[in-house]
Design a protein around this motif. Structure first.
Motif, short mmCIF file in Angstrom:
data_model
loop_
_atom_site.label_atom_id
_atom_site.label_comp_id
_atom_site.label_asym_id
_atom_site.label_seq_id
_atom_site.Cartn_x
_atom_site.Cartn_y
_atom_site.Cartn_z
N UNK A 170 0.86 -1.18 0.00
CA UNK A 170 0.00 0.00 0.00
C UNK A 170 0.90 1.23 0.00
N UNK A 171 0.66 2.14 -0.95
CA UNK A 171 1.41 3.38 -1.01
C UNK A 171 0.67 4.41 -0.16
N UNK A 172 1.06 4.55 1.10
CA UNK A 172 0.35 5.43 2.02
C UNK A 172 0.44 6.90 1.63
N UNK A 173 1.43 7.25 0.85
CA UNK A 173 1.60 8.64 0.46
C UNK A 173 0.86 9.01 -0.82
N UNK A 174 0.32 7.99 -1.51
CA UNK A 174 -0.41 8.27 -2.76
C UNK A 174 -1.41 7.15 -3.02
N UNK A 175 -2.36 6.99 -2.12
CA UNK A 175 -3.35 5.92 -2.23
C UNK A 175 -4.17 6.01 -3.50
N UNK A 176 -4.38 7.23 -3.99
CA UNK A 176 -5.32 7.45 -5.10
C UNK A 176 -4.66 7.75 -6.44
N UNK A 181 -1.84 1.68 10.53
CA UNK A 181 -1.72 2.94 9.79
C UNK A 181 -2.86 3.05 8.76
N UNK A 182 -3.14 1.97 8.06
CA UNK A 182 -4.23 1.98 7.09
C UNK A 182 -5.56 2.20 7.79
N UNK A 183 -5.73 1.59 8.94
CA UNK A 183 -6.99 1.75 9.69
C UNK A 183 -7.22 3.22 10.06
#
Length: 321
Positions: A167-173, A306-308
């Motif tokens: 998961x790219x937490x800095x660019x999810x979209x 972190x995702x939560x």
């Protein structure tokens, strides 16, 4: 860190079907909910649960088509929902809670795969929105019903595609990085595996256990839009265009693909565990490089938390531990 992510050595054949897994299970009086339950893997899961006596709810974006697909299966109700629309999810959940006090089995099966870039009404990338975030929102809203069941299970469909990326937490979209439909799909499936880890942490003390599942490579209506070259790249189609069925090598029918979902939802062997990624009706081994198994990053508790936190912020919903 991964003490629960250990093979059980169930020795269940890779060719087993959902109907065979559930043959000796009695779900009379139980309530199940299966998103995406009117086609492919979801439909076979619905058949299995209903055949064992469960009352099954199928939320669908097209209720008319869903009812037609489910015709003849007893004990099934179809309700409208759009998993990319948080308002629609809330309307569905409120209606469900008005009619049903408890929910024993929640199967988060619906999803999109390898589609061109599109976004929901909030600007979120569609794979992440539908496959993961919509299911997070739905689960949080249905939490009172899962608790009321006393013992309940949540099965979240992941995929071996999770091995393609974290998961790219800095660019999810995919706002800053170039869009890639396979990376978008893979990220959503990694998110689903992490979802099971964090959800189980919150539910285990209340009798709610969560699992993520890889069903196998199945040619379902949801991937019929792929090109022949894409199918050939993974050896999914025979020369005549029919799906290759080779369960030992992960190529399965929808009936076989539903087996791990049904097993996660009902197997006594999982009574004392949760938060694990499963495949071929067993807990998968942790594999940093092999083709099978689960990548360490997809079951990492810190990434899961972190995702939560991000998901709770995006939906305005949370579940306490």
């Amino acid at each position: 860190m991964y003490e629960t992510q250990t093979l059980l050595h169930t020795r269940i054949d890779a060719a087993v079907t959902g109907a065979e897994v559930i043959r000796h299970v009695d779900l009379t009086g139980r309530v199940a909910l299966v998103t995406g339950g009117s086609s492919g893997l979801g439909l076979e899961s619905v058949r299995a649960f209903a055949s064992s006596g469960a009352q099954v709810c199928v939320p669908a974006i097209d209720p008319v088509a869903a009812r037609a697909a489910l015709r003849g299966i007893k004990g099934v109700d179809v309700w409208p929902i759009d998993l990319s629309n948080l308002g629609s999810i809330k309307v569905f959940a409120n209606a469900f809670l008005e009619r049903r006090r408890s929910l024993d089995l929640l199967v988060l099966n619906a999803g999109v795969i390898a589609q061109p870039l599109s976004r929901d009404q909030h600007g979120r990338e569609r794979h992440f929105s539908v496959n993961y975030l919509g299911h997070f929102h739905l689960t949080a809203l249905l939490w009172p019903a899962l608790l009321a069941a006393g013992k309940s299970r949540v099965v979240i469909l992941s995929s071996r595609a999770h091995q393609l990326c974290e998961v790219d937490f800095d660019d999810l979209d995919f706002v800053r990085r170039p869009y890639d439909k396979w990376m978008a799909y893979a990220q959503s499936k990694t998110a689903n595996a992490l979802f099971a880890v964090a959800l189980d942490q919150r539910g285990r003390g209340h009798g709610v256990r969560a699992f993520s599942a890889h069903p196998g490579m199945i040619v379902t209506p949801g991937i019929r839009h792929l090109t022949r070259a894409e199918f050939d790249a993974v050896g999914a189609l025979a020369q005549d265009g029919t799906p290759v069925i080779d369960p030992a090598n992960d190529k399965k029918t929808a009936e076989q693909g539903a087996a791990t979902t049904v097993w996660c939802a009902t197997a006594p062997a999982l009574e004392a565990t949760g938060g694990v990624y499963c495949e071929n009706c067993d807990v998968a081994s942790v594999e940093p490089e092999e083709r099978f198994g689960v990548r360490p990053y997809a079951i990492d508790p810190e990434r899961a938390e972190r995702l939560w936190r991000i998901s709770a912020s995006r939906t305005g919903l949370d579940i306490g531990t």
